[in-house]
Design a protein around this motif. Structure first.
Motif, PDB file in Angstrom:
ATOM      1  N   LYS A 282       0.841  -1.185   0.000  1.00 10.50           N
ATOM      2  CA  LYS A 282       0.000   0.000   0.000  1.00 10.50           C
ATOM      3  C   LYS A 282       0.880   1.240   0.000  1.00 10.50           C
ATOM      4  N   PRO A 283       0.394   2.340  -0.553  1.00  5.17           N
ATOM      5  CA  PRO A 283       1.183   3.585  -0.520  1.00  5.17           C
ATOM      6  C   PRO A 283       1.503   3.997   0.912  1.00  5.17           C
ATOM      7  N   GLU A 284       2.713   4.485   1.091  1.00  8.64           N
ATOM      8  CA  GLU A 284       3.176   4.895   2.408  1.00  8.64           C
ATOM      9  C   GLU A 284       3.091   6.400   2.613  1.00  8.64           C
ATOM     10  N   LYS A 285       2.932   7.134   1.534  1.00  8.18           N
ATOM     11  CA  LYS A 285       2.813   8.582   1.619  1.00  8.18           C
ATOM     12  C   LYS A 285       2.209   9.121   0.334  1.00  8.18           C
ATOM     13  N   LYS A 286       1.965  10.426   0.331  1.00 11.10           N
ATOM     14  CA  LYS A 286       1.373  11.093  -0.816  1.00 11.10           C
ATOM     15  C   LYS A 286       2.257  10.926  -2.056  1.00 11.10           C
ATOM     16  N   GLY A 344     -11.357   2.372   1.326  1.00 12.23           N
ATOM     17  CA  GLY A 344     -10.101   1.970   1.936  1.00 12.23           C
ATOM     18  C   GLY A 344     -10.253   1.302   3.284  1.00 12.23           C
ATOM     19  N   SER A 345     -11.461   1.303   3.836  1.00 15.33           N
ATOM     20  CA  SER A 345     -11.703   0.581   5.079  1.00 15.33           C
ATOM     21  C   SER A 345     -11.670  -0.928   4.861  1.00 15.33           C
ATOM     22  N   LYS A 346     -11.808  -1.351   3.620  1.00 16.24           N
ATOM     23  CA  LYS A 346     -11.700  -2.773   3.291  1.00 16.24           C
ATOM     24  C   LYS A 346     -10.235  -3.124   3.021  1.00 16.24           C
ATOM     25  N   PRO A 347      -9.805  -4.345   3.346  1.00 14.08           N
ATOM     26  CA  PRO A 347      -8.401  -4.729   3.103  1.00 14.08           C
ATOM     27  C   PRO A 347      -8.113  -4.818   1.611  1.00 14.08           C
ATOM     28  N   ILE A 348      -6.836  -4.622   1.244  1.00 12.35           N
ATOM     29  CA  ILE A 348      -6.491  -4.672  -0.182  1.00 12.35           C
ATOM     30  C   ILE A 348      -6.628  -6.085  -0.747  1.00 12.35           C
ATOM     31  N   THR A 349      -6.722  -7.077   0.127  1.00 11.11           N
ATOM     32  CA  THR A 349      -6.995  -8.432  -0.367  1.00 11.11           C
ATOM     33  C   THR A 349      -8.359  -8.488  -1.061  1.00 11.11           C
ATOM     34  N   ALA A 350      -9.282  -7.574  -0.682  1.00 10.35           N
ATOM     35  CA  ALA A 350     -10.582  -7.528  -1.348  1.00 10.35           C
ATOM     36  C   ALA A 350     -10.413  -7.144  -2.813  1.00 10.35           C
ATOM     37  N   ILE A 351      -9.498  -6.204  -3.083  1.00  6.59           N
ATOM     38  CA  ILE A 351      -9.213  -5.817  -4.467  1.00  6.59           C
ATOM     39  C   ILE A 351      -8.597  -6.992  -5.227  1.00  6.59           C
ATOM     40  N   ILE A 355     -10.237  -8.822  -8.620  1.00  7.15           N
ATOM     41  CA  ILE A 355      -9.514  -8.867  -9.901  1.00  7.15           C
ATOM     42  C   ILE A 355      -9.170 -10.296 -10.279  1.00  7.15           C
ATOM     43  N   ASP A 356      -8.799 -11.116  -9.302  1.00  4.27           N
ATOM     44  CA  ASP A 356      -8.487 -12.523  -9.588  1.00  4.27           C
ATOM     45  C   ASP A 356      -9.705 -13.284 -10.097  1.00  4.27           C
ATOM     46  N   VAL A 362      -7.409  -4.500 -13.517  1.00  4.86           N
ATOM     47  CA  VAL A 362      -6.381  -3.768 -12.793  1.00  4.86           C
ATOM     48  C   VAL A 362      -7.021  -2.983 -11.651  1.00  4.86           C
ATOM     49  N   GLY A 363      -6.272  -2.857 -10.544  1.00  4.06           N
ATOM     50  CA  GLY A 363      -6.741  -2.083  -9.408  1.00  4.06           C
ATOM     51  C   GLY A 363      -5.684  -1.098  -8.949  1.00  4.06           C
ATOM     52  N   PHE A 364      -6.129   0.042  -8.436  1.00  2.00           N
ATOM     53  CA  PHE A 364      -5.215   1.067  -7.940  1.00  2.00           C
ATOM     54  C   PHE A 364      -5.547   1.384  -6.484  1.00  2.00           C
ATOM     55  N   ILE A 365      -4.510   1.444  -5.663  1.00  4.65           N
ATOM     56  CA  ILE A 365      -4.649   1.743  -4.244  1.00  4.65           C
ATOM     57  C   ILE A 365      -4.039   3.115  -3.998  1.00  4.65           C
ATOM     58  N   LEU A 366      -4.798   4.021  -3.376  1.00  7.71           N
ATOM     59  CA  LEU A 366      -4.370   5.400  -3.169  1.00  7.71           C
ATOM     60  C   LEU A 366      -3.982   5.649  -1.721  1.00  7.71           C
ATOM     61  N   PHE A 367      -3.286   6.739  -1.506  1.00 11.77           N
ATOM     62  CA  PHE A 367      -2.985   7.211  -0.153  1.00 11.77           C
ATOM     63  C   PHE A 367      -4.114   8.161   0.258  1.00 11.77           C
ATOM     64  N   PRO A 368      -4.616   8.066   1.496  1.00 12.18           N
ATOM     65  CA  PRO A 368      -5.765   8.897   1.889  1.00 12.18           C
ATOM     66  C   PRO A 368      -5.456  10.391   1.839  1.00 12.18           C
ATOM     67  N   ALA A 369      -6.456  11.172   1.457  1.00  8.41           N
ATOM     68  CA  ALA A 369      -6.330  12.625   1.536  1.00  8.41           C
ATOM     69  C   ALA A 369      -6.293  13.052   2.997  1.00  8.41           C
ATOM     70  N   SER A 370      -5.720  14.191   3.271  1.00  9.98           N
ATOM     71  CA  SER A 370      -5.630  14.700   4.641  1.00  9.98           C
ATOM     72  C   SER A 370      -6.740  15.705   4.897  1.00  9.98           C
TER      73      SER A 370
END
Length: 404
Positions: A282-286, A344-351, A355-356, A362-370
């Motif tokens: 998962k993204p660690e920062k912006k 994003g409250s769901k785990p990325i395993t759901a994505i 897709i599987d 394709v799936g994209f995971i973002l970093f939350p806005a502040s």
């Protein structure tokens, strides 16, 4: 200068509150909804969806009138009861990892119109009009607008101290969250709370842009009636430091004709692309984005991070400008059937699982806005792209009702 008012709320009988309250209607699958309606005669879902099979093909006006009738039946049976005098509430939601505390109050349509209550999301006209008609026909609302306010140390101390008094409700919901509600009926406390909010220059809508817009539309339509309740809409006011802001992740059905190799090459123009293989990254920062493609995770790190506005610097906007629109031909983020959104409250395993399964590629995971980004957008009358934030807490339907 923000205005809040107490109101004569309707709420469940103490012995039935855990049975009456429900998640938001839209969160139930058809099977879950049927189960609740079949086995729980006290559920507020009976009001929101009366005769749920027989009314499926009825007109909106017929459905809304049925909602009103069922609501009045709940009041007649004393499943729901109205306060004798206007009050505020202090409400706490305690989940496994988070505690949310805030004030339930009426907030002013005038403040919304004058931009004291600020917005950061666009609304769809048909949804605003539809919910306005719902409010007009049913005469009540049970889903408050989630509004955030700047940190206030005096208010924070008051909330902490006030929790030591006896609540009117203390119950758990089926997802194991604990809910506590305190009634604020003392005139001195009510005046003090109003003074605290009167000292705030701005409030910010976190969730509920359509509900607040519908309240304004209803006010403009019916204000000649002299009904003062139309001047306000119910809100759950929570400190900005206590919100939990999640991202909305994106899944896309296809690569718009690109091969995997072509797509990765195109991404490399704007991003450093690192194959993480099976690591659930998962993204660690912006300015970082996760991607799941063909059974592998990738880390995408934006090369050029110089932007002229806060909106252009939003990760959701960057993904649209750099990937979704030019490479995948996703032009309409609201209506294109090739894109779906996963909170994003769901785990990325759901994505990964979706897709599987083969329906998406394709799936994209973002970093939350502040919260700072949200406020800066609102302060500058700028709007986030659709589905940019998923914000908690979520309010339970039927816990507190605002009558119009």
């Amino acid at each position: 200068m923000a205005k809040i008012v107490p109101f004569k709320a309707v709420r469940p009988a103490r012995d039935k509150v855990s049975l009456v309250t429900s998640r938001s209607y839209d969160e139930y699958s058809p099977a879950e909804l049927a189960s609740q309606l079949d086995y729980n005669p006290f559920s507020f879902l009976h009001i929101l969806n009366p005769a749920y099979i027989n009314l499926q093909k009825a007109s909106a006006e017929t459905r809304f009138k049925s909602v009103r009738t069922r609501y009045e039946e709940f009041k007649h049976e004393e499943i729901l009861n109205q306060e004798d005098a206007p009050v505020f509430y202090l409400y706490e939601i305690q989940s496994k990892n988070q505690v949310y505390s805030g004030i339930i109050a009426g907030t002013a349509v005038e403040d919304y119109q004058n931009n004291v209550i600020k917005k950061h999301e666009d609304t769809l006209e048909y949804r605003v009009e539809y919910f306005k008609d719902y409010l007009h026909q049913t005469g009540f609302n049970t889903e408050p607008v989630l509004i955030t306010y700047p940190e206030n140390l005096a208010l924070k101390k008051w909330i902490s101290t006030r929790k030591h008094k006896r609540p009117v409700y203390l119950f758990s919901s089926l997802n194991r969250d604990k809910h506590t509600l305190w009634r604020i009926k003392d005139d001195a406390e009510i005046d003090w709370l109003q003074q605290q909010f009167a000292g705030m220059k701005s409030l910010y809508i976190a969730d509920g842009h359509h509900r607040s817009a519908s309240a304004e539309l209803l006010y403009e339509q019916d204000k000649a009636s002299g009904n003062e309740n139309l001047n306000y809409f119910m809100s759950f006011l929570i400190c900005e430091t206590d919100l939990k802001i999640y991202e909305y992740n994106r899944i896309i059905r296809d690569l718009n004709g690109h091969t995997k190799k072509q797509f990765l090459t195109a991404l490399a123009k704007d991003f450093t692309v690192e194959n993480k293989h099976m690591e659930l990254w998962k993204p660690e920062k912006k300015y970082q984005f996760g991607m799941y493609l063909d059974g592998e995770f990738y880390a995408l790190k934006l090369k050029d991070t110089n932007f002229s506005s806060v909106r252009e610097a939003l990760d959701a906007q960057i993904l649209y400008n750099k990937v979704l629109e030019p490479l995948l031909a996703i032009h309409d983020l609201r209506n294109d059937e090739r894109i779906e959104y996963i909170p994003g409250s769901k785990p990325i395993t759901a994505i990964k699982e979706i897709i599987d399964s083969g329906d998406y590629q394709v799936g994209f995971i973002l970093f939350p806005a502040s919260i700072q980004e949200i406020k800066e957008l609102a302060d500058n009358n700028l709007i986030m792209p659709p589905k940019s934030t998923y914000i908690e807490p979520k309010f339970r339907s039927g816990l507190v009702v605002y009558e119009l």
